[in-house]
Design a protein around this motif. Structure first.
Motif, PDB file in Angstrom:
ATOM      1  N   ARG A  46      33.388 -65.399 115.686  1.00  0.00           N
ATOM      2  CA  ARG A  46      35.516 -65.581 115.510  1.00  0.00           C
ATOM      3  C   ARG A  46      35.916 -66.005 114.460  1.00  0.00           C
ATOM      4  NH1 ARG A  46      36.313 -68.407 120.091  1.00  0.00           N
ATOM      5  NH2 ARG A  46      36.136 -66.182 121.450  1.00  0.00           N
TER       6      ARG A  46
ATOM      7  N   TYR B 186      33.643 -63.963 111.438  1.00  0.00           N
ATOM      8  CA  TYR B 186      33.327 -61.509 111.150  1.00  0.00           C
ATOM      9  C   TYR B 186      35.560 -61.259 112.052  1.00  0.00           C
ATOM     10  CZ  TYR B 186      28.593 -61.099 111.183  1.00  0.00           C
ATOM     11  OH  TYR B 186      27.100 -61.520 110.700  1.00  0.00           O
ATOM     12  N   GLY B 187      35.565 -61.471 112.013  1.00  0.00           N
ATOM     13  CA  GLY B 187      37.118 -62.094 113.329  1.00  0.00           C
ATOM     14  C   GLY B 187      37.312 -61.356 115.008  1.00  0.00           C
ATOM     15  N   GLU B 188      38.404 -61.653 115.598  1.00  0.00           N
ATOM     16  CA  GLU B 188      38.268 -61.709 116.650  1.00  0.00           C
ATOM     17  C   GLU B 188      38.421 -59.908 117.573  1.00  0.00           C
ATOM     18  OE1 GLU B 188      39.057 -63.297 120.492  1.00  0.00           O
ATOM     19  OE2 GLU B 188      39.588 -64.034 118.683  1.00  0.00           O
ATOM     20  N   ALA B 189      38.797 -58.817 116.534  1.00  0.00           N
ATOM     21  CA  ALA B 189      38.820 -57.780 117.269  1.00  0.00           C
ATOM     22  C   ALA B 189      37.295 -57.043 116.831  1.00  0.00           C
ATOM     23  CB  ALA B 189      39.402 -57.145 116.483  1.00  0.00           C
ATOM     24  N   ARG B 190      36.298 -57.571 116.061  1.00  0.00           N
ATOM     25  CA  ARG B 190      34.659 -57.335 115.869  1.00  0.00           C
ATOM     26  C   ARG B 190      34.236 -58.007 117.464  1.00  0.00           C
ATOM     27  NH1 ARG B 190      30.914 -56.818 110.937  1.00  0.00           N
ATOM     28  NH2 ARG B 190      29.734 -56.153 112.206  1.00  0.00           N
TER      29      ARG B 190
ATOM     30  N   LEU C 190      35.322 -58.984 119.904  1.00  0.00           N
ATOM     31  CA  LEU C 190      35.716 -58.189 121.374  1.00  0.00           C
ATOM     32  C   LEU C 190      35.086 -57.585 121.448  1.00  0.00           C
ATOM     33  CD1 LEU C 190      38.129 -58.745 123.885  1.00  0.00           C
ATOM     34  CD2 LEU C 190      39.319 -57.824 122.536  1.00  0.00           C
ATOM     35  N   LYS C 191      35.451 -56.623 120.864  1.00  0.00           N
ATOM     36  CA  LYS C 191      34.031 -54.899 120.921  1.00  0.00           C
ATOM     37  C   LYS C 191      32.729 -55.300 121.034  1.00  0.00           C
ATOM     38  CE  LYS C 191      33.318 -50.707 118.683  1.00  0.00           C
ATOM     39  NZ  LYS C 191      33.141 -50.285 117.608  1.00  0.00           N
TER      40      LYS C 191
ATOM     41  N   GLN D 184      31.872 -57.846 122.214  1.00  0.00           N
ATOM     42  CA  GLN D 184      31.572 -58.999 123.737  1.00  0.00           C
ATOM     43  C   GLN D 184      31.378 -58.290 124.795  1.00  0.00           C
ATOM     44  OE1 GLN D 184      34.633 -61.726 123.746  1.00  0.00           O
ATOM     45  NE2 GLN D 184      33.639 -63.004 123.632  1.00  0.00           N
ATOM     46  N   ASP D 185      32.718 -56.742 124.832  1.00  0.00           N
ATOM     47  CA  ASP D 185      32.017 -55.517 125.659  1.00  0.00           C
ATOM     48  C   ASP D 185      31.438 -55.260 125.931  1.00  0.00           C
ATOM     49  OD1 ASP D 185      35.063 -56.671 125.771  1.00  0.00           O
ATOM     50  OD2 ASP D 185      36.143 -54.883 125.161  1.00  0.00           O
TER      51      ASP D 185
ATOM     52  N   TYR E 259      39.470 -60.344 130.338  1.00  0.00           N
ATOM     53  CA  TYR E 259      40.274 -61.701 130.923  1.00  0.00           C
ATOM     54  C   TYR E 259      40.005 -62.242 131.652  1.00  0.00           C
ATOM     55  CZ  TYR E 259      39.919 -62.018 125.840  1.00  0.00           C
ATOM     56  OH  TYR E 259      39.385 -61.659 124.224  1.00  0.00           O
TER      57      TYR E 259
ATOM     58  N   ARG F  52      35.490 -63.554 129.093  1.00  0.00           N
ATOM     59  CA  ARG F  52      35.450 -62.478 129.567  1.00  0.00           C
ATOM     60  C   ARG F  52      34.776 -61.500 130.177  1.00  0.00           C
ATOM     61  NH1 ARG F  52      39.073 -58.541 128.002  1.00  0.00           N
ATOM     62  NH2 ARG F  52      38.015 -56.822 126.929  1.00  0.00           N
TER      63      ARG F  52
END
Length: 131
Positions: free
Chosen positions: A16, A19-23, A25-26, A28-29, A67, A73
């Motif tokens: 996190r 790389y940041g939260e958005a990357r 999250l993608k 993880q999904d 979530y 997640r």
């Protein structure tokens, strides 16, 4: 029933930060989707043992990643469809008073046990690949 992968909190925190939260999250999904595809394929194979009309196999569904409890997640495997197999899955898994040991007894639990290590590896490999 759920699978908890230990030791990932520190790894996810470092990812996190880097790389940041958005990357994250993608990634993880994508990992959750791949893991659920594997789990459902093994579940369907295990359900073949006591297949009658195939309704329990056809109605297996998976939610989109979401979530729970604010920071976890997950995807949910459930039964949905016109045959209403969700109403008898519990009986297939645990039995009933009239039929305490149906042919498919414990199929979901067996699937969870069988897929735990490969599922974890799929999650790890996908996260490494994406990040």
């Amino acid at each position: 029933m759920s699978v908890e992968i230990e030791g990932t909190h520190n790894m996810l925190r470092k990812i996190r930060e880097q790389y940041g939260e958005a990357r994250l999250l993608k990634a993880q999904d994508k990992a959750l989707r791949r893991g659920s595809i594997y789990f459902v394929s093994v579940l369907k194979q295990n359900f073949e043992v006591f297949k009658d009309t195939g309704g329990s196999i056809e109605e297996v569904s998976v939610t989109e990643p979401h979530y729970i409890y604010g920071n976890t997640r997950m995807v949910k495997v459930y039964w949905s469809g016109s045959l209403n197999r969700y109403s008898i899955i519990h009986i297939n898994e645990w039995g009933s008073i009239n039929k305490p040991n149906p042919r498919g007894k414990g199929a979901i639990a067996r699937t969870m046990f069988m897929t735990e290590k490969p599922y974890r590896q799929i999650i790890k490999d996908t996260l490494k690949e994406e990040l």
